[in-house]
Design an enzyme around this catalytic site. Structure first.
Site, PDB file in Angstrom:
ATOM      1  N   TYR A  96     -18.759  67.311  34.376  1.00 12.59           N
ATOM      2  CA  TYR A  96     -19.575  68.366  33.756  1.00 12.59           C
ATOM      3  C   TYR A  96     -19.762  69.524  34.739  1.00 12.59           C
ATOM      4  O   TYR A  96     -20.221  69.338  35.863  1.00 12.59           O
ATOM      5  CB  TYR A  96     -20.936  67.827  33.334  1.00 12.59           C
ATOM      6  CG  TYR A  96     -20.918  66.963  32.099  1.00 12.59           C
ATOM      7  CD1 TYR A  96     -19.755  66.746  31.367  1.00 12.59           C
ATOM      8  CD2 TYR A  96     -22.080  66.344  31.645  1.00 12.59           C
ATOM      9  CE1 TYR A  96     -19.748  65.946  30.239  1.00 12.59           C
ATOM     10  CE2 TYR A  96     -22.086  65.541  30.516  1.00 12.59           C
ATOM     11  CZ  TYR A  96     -20.919  65.340  29.819  1.00 12.59           C
ATOM     12  OH  TYR A  96     -20.921  64.543  28.702  1.00 12.59           O
ATOM     13  N   GLY A  97     -19.422  70.710  34.271  1.00 10.16           N
ATOM     14  CA  GLY A  97     -19.458  71.904  35.100  1.00 10.16           C
ATOM     15  C   GLY A  97     -18.072  72.509  35.150  1.00 10.16           C
ATOM     16  O   GLY A  97     -17.090  71.812  35.411  1.00 10.16           O
TER      17      GLY A  97
END
Length: 367
Positions: A96-97
């Site tokens: 995530y990111g």
């Protein structure tokens, strides 16, 4: 600071006499209490968690969710509000990111836990469920264990609550899958995680990994899949039945269908970014379902998202709606403390069947 401080007005309104609690009209009429209180917990293996968790996919994702680092202050406040009101399950992932912000969700979550100013006991009861990506270069159990250690470093914690395999590679790299399963066993045996789970596993692969882990003495505690009134096809319901029969807890991601079940969007009012393309295809066929959601929400004095999330809870799943703002957290908290009736559940499921379009399933979900 505890459950009764900094509590949003909107949340306590969900417990008012106009909603689920009917005050006695005589001393002989018992007080009807809702089945879920925010501090009531359910079990995932050895862990006790809130009946709803919060997802952090948006924390660091610029492409789909428009994340900017200037949002971090409100994200911290959102996290604090959730914990103050009994939420102790937070789902994240090492992938995530976007771009240079890869891993940002885990970093923020660890930071928010460290800087939480509430009771130490409440802080210590927070459960992080993170997912480890089945990247092509993660080919051995040792590499998967190293991925777990990297997540621990990013979050600056000693142990992860639930370590999850983010997706199955059975469709394209079955040998890699076995190595990753052994990686899950290793991280559990080393005490890096308290429990083990999977994500995006279809019915057949779910049974296979359950049996494999069981033979190694490792219980499979959770299975995370896309599950909502927009995602209740044959595979999803079969997964739910398997989970019920094997004692695996179903974690429902996208319980609001990426926002389509919030009631905020129409074919002429679409979100920005890539979601608009998907919404344009599906929203026109959702009117039967959205109409039923609105009808029940009005009758219950709830909101459409609260009804949609409560449906997941009534199905025995733990929904993990994403949150970016205090307003979203307040609204999602209103999904707790009450329960749809059997008639309302049937009405919603019939309306879902009448809606011709379904949510597109994750391309990584296996059979």
């Amino acid at each position: 600071m505890g459950f009764f401080t900094s509590t949003p007005t909107a949340y306590f309104n969900s417990f008012s006499p106009l909603n689920e609690i009917s005050l006695p009209s005589s001393p002989f009429k018992p007080l009807k209490l809702p089945p879920y209180w925010p501090w009531q917990k359910v079990k995932i293996g050895p862990l006790s968690v809130s009946p709803m968790g919060f997802g952090t996919w948006a924390w660091g994702n610029q492409l789909l969710w428009g994340y900017q680092e200037s949002m971090d202050t409100e994200l911290q406040q959102t996290f604090n509000l959730a914990v103050d009101n009994g939420i102790n399950l937070f789902d994240t992932a090492d992938s995530y990111g976007t771009g240079r912000l890869n891993g940002q969700s885990e970093k923020l979550l660890g930071k928010f836990i460290r800087e939480y100013q509430g009771q130490k006991r409440v802080q210590n009861e927070i459960v992080i469920a993170t997912k480890f990506a089945a990247y092509p270069w993660r080919l051995t159990p040792g590499q998967f264990v190293n991925a777990c250690k990297a997540s621990l470093d990013r979050m600056q914690i000693e142990q992860i609550g639930i370590g999850q395999l983010h997706w199955s590679t059975a469709n394209y790299a079955p040998l890699q899958e076995l190595a990753l399963w052994d990686g899950l066993v290793a991280m559990y045996e080393k005490g890096l995680v308290q429990a083990v789970g999977v994500s995006n596993y279809g019915p057949k692969q779910l049974v296979k990994i359950y049996e494999y882990l069981k033979d190694r003495g490792v219980p499979l505690c959770s299975a995370q899949v896309q599950f909502s009134l927009l995602s209740m096809g044959q595979d999803q319901l079969e997964i739910k039945n398997i989970c019920d029969s094997l004692g695996i807890r179903l974690i429902a991601y996208s319980p609001l269908g990426l926002g389509m079940l919030t009631g905020k969007y129409t074919p002429s009012k679409l979100p920005r970014g890539p979601r608009a393309f998907l919404f344009r295809q599906i929203l026109p066929g959702l009117e039967p379902l959205l109409s039923s959601l609105r009808e029940i929400a009005q009758k219950r004095r709830k909101t459409v998202p609260q009804v949609a999330i409560n449906w997941c809870i009534c199905m025995g799943a733990i929904p993990i709606p994403g949150v970016k703002t205090i307003k979203q957290a307040e609204e999602n908290l209103g999904a707790l403390g009450w329960q749809l009736s059997s008639g309302e559940l049937l009405q919603l499921e019939n309306a879902a069947l009448e809606s011709p379009q379904r949510m597109i399933q994750n391309i990584f979900q296996t059979r």
